[in-house]
Design a protein around this motif. Sequence first.
Motif, PDB file in Angstrom:
ATOM      1  N   TYR A 251      47.881  57.921 -82.856  1.00 16.50           N
ATOM      2  CA  TYR A 251      49.065  58.239 -83.672  1.00 16.50           C
ATOM      3  C   TYR A 251      50.347  58.069 -82.864  1.00 16.50           C
ATOM      4  CZ  TYR A 251      52.433  61.011 -86.313  1.00 16.50           C
ATOM      5  OH  TYR A 251      53.557  61.422 -86.980  1.00 16.50           O
ATOM      6  N   HIS A 267      49.158  56.432 -89.160  1.00 17.05           N
ATOM      7  CA  HIS A 267      49.834  57.616 -89.719  1.00 17.05           C
ATOM      8  C   HIS A 267      48.835  58.455 -90.508  1.00 17.05           C
ATOM      9  CE1 HIS A 267      53.921  56.755 -88.477  1.00 17.05           C
ATOM     10  NE2 HIS A 267      53.467  55.522 -88.396  1.00 17.05           N
ATOM     11  N   SER A 268      49.207  59.712 -90.730  1.00 12.99           N
ATOM     12  CA  SER A 268      48.235  60.621 -91.349  1.00 12.99           C
ATOM     13  C   SER A 268      48.136  60.428 -92.862  1.00 12.99           C
ATOM     14  CB  SER A 268      48.613  62.070 -91.049  1.00 12.99           C
ATOM     15  OG  SER A 268      49.794  62.439 -91.744  1.00 12.99           O
ATOM     16  N   VAL A 269      49.238  59.994 -93.496  1.00 13.46           N
ATOM     17  CA  VAL A 269      49.295  59.872 -94.957  1.00 13.46           C
ATOM     18  C   VAL A 269      48.923  61.220 -95.608  1.00 13.46           C
ATOM     19  CG1 VAL A 269      48.815  58.298 -96.904  1.00 13.46           C
ATOM     20  CG2 VAL A 269      48.515  57.485 -94.568  1.00 13.46           C
ATOM     21  N   LEU A 270      49.361  62.284 -94.973  1.00 11.98           N
ATOM     22  CA  LEU A 270      49.053  63.623 -95.486  1.00 11.98           C
ATOM     23  C   LEU A 270      50.250  64.264 -96.188  1.00 11.98           C
ATOM     24  CD1 LEU A 270      46.895  65.095 -92.548  1.00 11.98           C
ATOM     25  CD2 LEU A 270      46.115  64.098 -94.709  1.00 11.98           C
ATOM     26  N   SER A 271      51.430  63.636 -96.105  1.00  6.22           N
ATOM     27  CA  SER A 271      52.635  64.291 -96.653  1.00  6.22           C
ATOM     28  C   SER A 271      52.537  64.621 -98.152  1.00  6.22           C
ATOM     29  CB  SER A 271      53.885  63.445 -96.372  1.00  6.22           C
ATOM     30  OG  SER A 271      53.655  62.119 -96.775  1.00  6.22           O
ATOM     31  N   ASN A 275      53.158  68.525 -98.939  1.00  6.18           N
ATOM     32  CA  ASN A 275      54.362  68.933 -99.681  1.00  6.18           C
ATOM     33  C   ASN A 275      54.065  69.575-101.029  1.00  6.18           C
ATOM     34  OD1 ASN A 275      55.780  67.977 -97.550  1.00  6.18           O
ATOM     35  ND2 ASN A 275      56.638  66.178 -98.568  1.00  6.18           N
ATOM     36  N   GLN A 308      56.539  66.368 -85.615  1.00  5.19           N
ATOM     37  CA  GLN A 308      56.970  65.938 -86.958  1.00  5.19           C
ATOM     38  C   GLN A 308      56.924  67.113 -87.933  1.00  5.19           C
ATOM     39  OE1 GLN A 308      58.237  62.946 -86.900  1.00  5.19           O
ATOM     40  NE2 GLN A 308      57.382  62.816 -84.855  1.00  5.19           N
ATOM     41  N   TYR A 365      53.967  54.982-100.891  1.00  6.76           N
ATOM     42  CA  TYR A 365      53.931  55.392 -99.472  1.00  6.76           C
ATOM     43  C   TYR A 365      54.519  54.299 -98.589  1.00  6.76           C
ATOM     44  CZ  TYR A 365      52.355  56.640 -94.821  1.00  6.76           C
ATOM     45  OH  TYR A 365      52.344  56.961 -93.488  1.00  6.76           O
ATOM     46  N   HIS A 368      57.234  56.446 -91.622  1.00  7.79           N
ATOM     47  CA  HIS A 368      58.600  56.866 -91.308  1.00  7.79           C
ATOM     48  C   HIS A 368      59.500  55.725 -90.829  1.00  7.79           C
ATOM     49  CE1 HIS A 368      61.793  59.593 -90.325  1.00  7.79           C
ATOM     50  NE2 HIS A 368      61.857  59.072 -89.109  1.00  7.79           N
ATOM     51  N   ASP A 399      55.491  61.803-101.758  1.00  5.56           N
ATOM     52  CA  ASP A 399      55.780  63.062-101.052  1.00  5.56           C
ATOM     53  C   ASP A 399      57.219  63.526-101.253  1.00  5.56           C
ATOM     54  OD1 ASP A 399      57.379  61.363 -99.487  1.00  5.56           O
ATOM     55  OD2 ASP A 399      55.941  61.257 -97.853  1.00  5.56           O
ATOM     56  N   ALA A 400      57.975  62.871-102.157  1.00  5.11           N
ATOM     57  CA  ALA A 400      59.425  63.117-102.195  1.00  5.11           C
ATOM     58  C   ALA A 400      59.816  64.299-103.084  1.00  5.11           C
ATOM     59  CB  ALA A 400      60.145  61.855-102.654  1.00  5.11           C
ATOM     60  N   ASN A 408      66.786  63.461 -95.013  1.00  7.06           N
ATOM     61  CA  ASN A 408      66.253  62.264 -94.356  1.00  7.06           C
ATOM     62  C   ASN A 408      67.026  61.022 -94.787  1.00  7.06           C
ATOM     63  OD1 ASN A 408      63.904  62.488 -92.508  1.00  7.06           O
ATOM     64  ND2 ASN A 408      62.992  63.644 -94.184  1.00  7.06           N
TER      65      ASN A 408
HETATM   66  P1  FAD Z   1      53.016  61.189 -90.312  1.00  2.00           P
HETATM   67  O1  FAD Z   1      53.719  60.159 -89.519  1.00  2.00           O
HETATM   68  O2  FAD Z   1      51.566  61.218 -90.217  1.00  2.00           O
HETATM   69  O3  FAD Z   1      53.664  62.585 -89.896  1.00  2.00           O
HETATM   70  C1  FAD Z   1      52.973  63.819 -90.051  1.00  2.00           C
HETATM   71  C2  FAD Z   1      53.756  64.731 -90.965  1.00  2.00           C
HETATM   72  O4  FAD Z   1      54.989  65.096 -90.375  1.00  2.00           O
HETATM   73  C3  FAD Z   1      54.123  64.148 -92.308  1.00  2.00           C
HETATM   74  O5  FAD Z   1      53.057  64.223 -93.210  1.00  2.00           O
HETATM   75  C4  FAD Z   1      55.306  65.011 -92.714  1.00  2.00           C
HETATM   76  O6  FAD Z   1      54.870  66.198 -93.312  1.00  2.00           O
HETATM   77  C5  FAD Z   1      55.944  65.363 -91.382  1.00  2.00           C
HETATM   78  N1  FAD Z   1      57.138  64.544 -91.121  1.00  2.00           N
HETATM   79  C6  FAD Z   1      57.226  63.460 -90.342  1.00  2.00           C
HETATM   80  N2  FAD Z   1      58.510  63.029 -90.272  1.00  2.00           N
HETATM   81  C7  FAD Z   1      59.221  63.862 -91.044  1.00  2.00           C
HETATM   82  C8  FAD Z   1      60.594  63.937 -91.390  1.00  2.00           C
HETATM   83  N3  FAD Z   1      61.504  63.082 -90.893  1.00  2.00           N
HETATM   84  N4  FAD Z   1      60.974  64.889 -92.250  1.00  2.00           N
HETATM   85  C9  FAD Z   1      60.091  65.766 -92.756  1.00  2.00           C
HETATM   86  N5  FAD Z   1      58.787  65.749 -92.454  1.00  2.00           N
HETATM   87  C10 FAD Z   1      58.360  64.813 -91.599  1.00  2.00           C
HETATM   88  N6  FAD Z   1      59.107  62.902 -95.844  1.00  2.00           N
HETATM   89  C11 FAD Z   1      58.643  63.594 -96.885  1.00  2.00           C
HETATM   90  O7  FAD Z   1      57.705  64.387 -96.730  1.00  2.00           O
HETATM   91  N7  FAD Z   1      59.212  63.448 -98.138  1.00  2.00           N
HETATM   92  C12 FAD Z   1      60.239  62.594 -98.347  1.00  2.00           C
HETATM   93  O8  FAD Z   1      60.720  62.490 -99.468  1.00  2.00           O
HETATM   94  C13 FAD Z   1      60.732  61.832 -97.259  1.00  2.00           C
HETATM   95  N8  FAD Z   1      61.739  60.958 -97.417  1.00  2.00           N
HETATM   96  C14 FAD Z   1      62.195  60.234 -96.365  1.00  2.00           C
HETATM   97  C15 FAD Z   1      63.259  59.349 -96.542  1.00  2.00           C
HETATM   98  C16 FAD Z   1      63.744  58.616 -95.483  1.00  2.00           C
HETATM   99  C17 FAD Z   1      64.925  57.697 -95.674  1.00  2.00           C
HETATM  100  C18 FAD Z   1      63.161  58.757 -94.215  1.00  2.00           C
HETATM  101  C19 FAD Z   1      63.672  57.978 -93.055  1.00  2.00           C
HETATM  102  C20 FAD Z   1      62.105  59.625 -94.007  1.00  2.00           C
HETATM  103  C21 FAD Z   1      61.620  60.376 -95.074  1.00  2.00           C
HETATM  104  N9  FAD Z   1      60.552  61.284 -94.913  1.00  2.00           N
HETATM  105  C22 FAD Z   1      60.113  62.016 -95.984  1.00  2.00           C
HETATM  106  C23 FAD Z   1      59.972  61.557 -93.590  1.00  2.00           C
HETATM  107  C24 FAD Z   1      58.745  60.700 -93.234  1.00  2.00           C
HETATM  108  O9  FAD Z   1      59.034  59.344 -93.425  1.00  2.00           O
HETATM  109  C25 FAD Z   1      57.509  61.084 -94.016  1.00  2.00           C
HETATM  110  O10 FAD Z   1      57.282  62.475 -93.893  1.00  2.00           O
HETATM  111  C26 FAD Z   1      56.265  60.368 -93.493  1.00  2.00           C
HETATM  112  O11 FAD Z   1      56.463  58.982 -93.548  1.00  2.00           O
HETATM  113  C27 FAD Z   1      55.062  60.772 -94.307  1.00  2.00           C
HETATM  114  O12 FAD Z   1      53.944  60.004 -93.968  1.00  2.00           O
HETATM  115  P2  FAD Z   1      52.738  60.586 -93.128  1.00  2.00           P
HETATM  116  O13 FAD Z   1      52.195  61.788 -93.792  1.00  2.00           O
HETATM  117  O14 FAD Z   1      51.806  59.469 -92.860  1.00  2.00           O
HETATM  118  O15 FAD Z   1      53.489  61.037 -91.819  1.00  2.00           O
END
Ligand code: FAD
Length: 509
Positions: A251, A267-271, A275, A308, A365, A368, A399-400, A408
């Motif tokens: 990761y 990435h985890s794709v857990l958001s 959320n 994160q 999806y 980040h 996740d939004a 963000n």
């Molecule tokens: P991973 O990379 O596996 O990260 C693990 C966890 O960390 C995520 O599941 C999430 O819960 C948390 N996390 C990581 N980065 C952030 C961050 N910057 N803010 C808050 N939590 C974070 N995240 C959302 O959950 N909802 C959104 O609507 C959202 N909108 C975004 C918009 C923009 C323009 C940007 C730049 C980022 C945004 N993010 C958002 C943050 C981030 O991109 C996503 O949380 C992440 O891509 C989710 O995928 P993942 O679970 O594979 O994350």
Amino acid sequence: MASTNLVVVLGDQLSMSLSSLRDVERADTVVLMAEVAAEASYVKHHKKKIAFLFSAMRHHAQALEADGWRVDYVKYGASGNSGTLCSEIVRAAKRWNVDRVFMTEPGEWRLKQEFEALKPDLACPLEMLPDDRFLCSHAEFGQWSKGRKQLRMEYFYRDMRRKTGLLMNGDQPEGGQWNYDQENRKPAADDLFMPNPPQFEPDSITKEVLTLCEKEFADHVGELFPFWLGTTREQAEQAADYFFEQALPFYGDYQDAMLVGQPFLYHSVLSPYINCGLLDPLELCRRAEEAYKKGRAPLNAVEGFIRQIIGWREFIRGIYWLKMPEYIELNALNAHRDLPAFYWTADTQMLCLKEAIGQTLQHAYAHHIQRLMLPGNFAMLVGVAPKQIHEWYLAVYADAYEWVELPNTLGMSQFADGGIFASKPYAASGNYVAKMSNYCDSCTYNVKKKTGQDACPMNALYWHFLSRNEKQLAKNPRIAQIYSTWNRMSDAKRKEYIDSADAFLQTLT
Ligand code: FAD
Ligand code: DLZ
């Protein structure tokens, strides 16, 4: 029932342990859950996002019932469904002749205002309880931010590490450093083994929701099929198990990498699950720490993942509640362009944007760095109005929710808040994309060319952005060096960049 409580459970409150359910007795309580048109359509959410949430809500209602709760579930399109959460609360309060209404506070400012305004219309009190699924309360974040000249995630994150004890040795960070981000910027090789998050077969509940969404939300963005997201707590846990076993070890290394045809990488794709409440964020962090302690994942990966969640996620929420309602109106760089049409279709020759937007439309999806450096960076370079790009992000990702999406987007990706928490705009030319991905290798545009019709448009747009925002940005010490490069260029070179970017901007609709 002697005295009846109505507990309202919102679509992103699908947790068994919720503050609103904690102090009421099952025998005296009706739980209200409602699928309503207003929430599904105030922005035209991605079809997959709505299907995910409605199905997860329906499964959660069953889980609550199995746990002994009485649930009044109002389906989308059910007879009498009035279409808004407020009017559903009023209807249910009458239907059950309740004495009190409880809810865990909503995640969005807009809804909190609506629920506050509802109080006089109810014949009984409505109490909103803090959402203690988050580590940091609004009051604690307010206290932390008080008197600080700059609000920086890093210092907040260290406090959350101390508070949770995650990766701590006494008062010292594990490994001697708080943050291993500089180790987490490796571009991915094309032939790496790529795990894929588990895909779940829709069950009968999900199938019913998919039929509903196909009919009711045909004009919404995104592709409904194939539908693969998990919609139960058990499935969300399986997705987490898969991440910890297959992806967490890499990761960190490949956190910023991007590859053609690889939407998820490590990435985890857990958001989506975190959320909406199906997964507990702190529990995930404890599992990641355990993986490190047992030697199953390296420190840079585990620290990155934990940062994160207890860092960025909590910090972003803190900023949202600290700065709303003014925050949503901010437009520090005075950007007014309409969102280009290809954000809704992925129909563009720029392969990096085609890929990032294409997978967004397909899967709801993107990871980040894709969100930040592709649709985000491009919108900022061309000067899209912050509200338009905010609404796009709020609509397209599974996740939004506004509390997490807005800071963000507006703050981190558009610098539209003038730098409340980002020390500089995340502006990048094609060079960054070429370094962190293989998109440029098969793009129609030439990333090595700086100007002209076949040059990567981001190269000239980058200077156009800096040039038109010089008054605002030149005093920022973190980009002063870039302005001195700009100002050392000959007038002819600068004009060439501006003309090339202007010619491209003319082509945007
Ligand atoms: P991973 O990379 O596996 O990260 C693990 C966890 O960390 C995520 O599941 C999430 O819960 C948390 N996390 C990581 N980065 C952030 C961050 N910057 N803010 C808050 N939590 C974070 N995240 C959302 O959950 N909802 C959104 O609507 C959202 N909108 C975004 C918009 C923009 C323009 C940007 C730049 C980022 C945004 N993010 C958002 C943050 C981030 O991109 C996503 O949380 C992440 O891509 C989710 O995928 P993942 O679970 O594979 O994350
Ligand atoms: C995002 C969403 C959608 C699409 N639909 C519903 C719904 O029908 N009922 C509901 O209770 N919540 C829904 N949500 C989530 C809300 O819009 C909102 O983001 C959260 O309730 C904020 O806490």
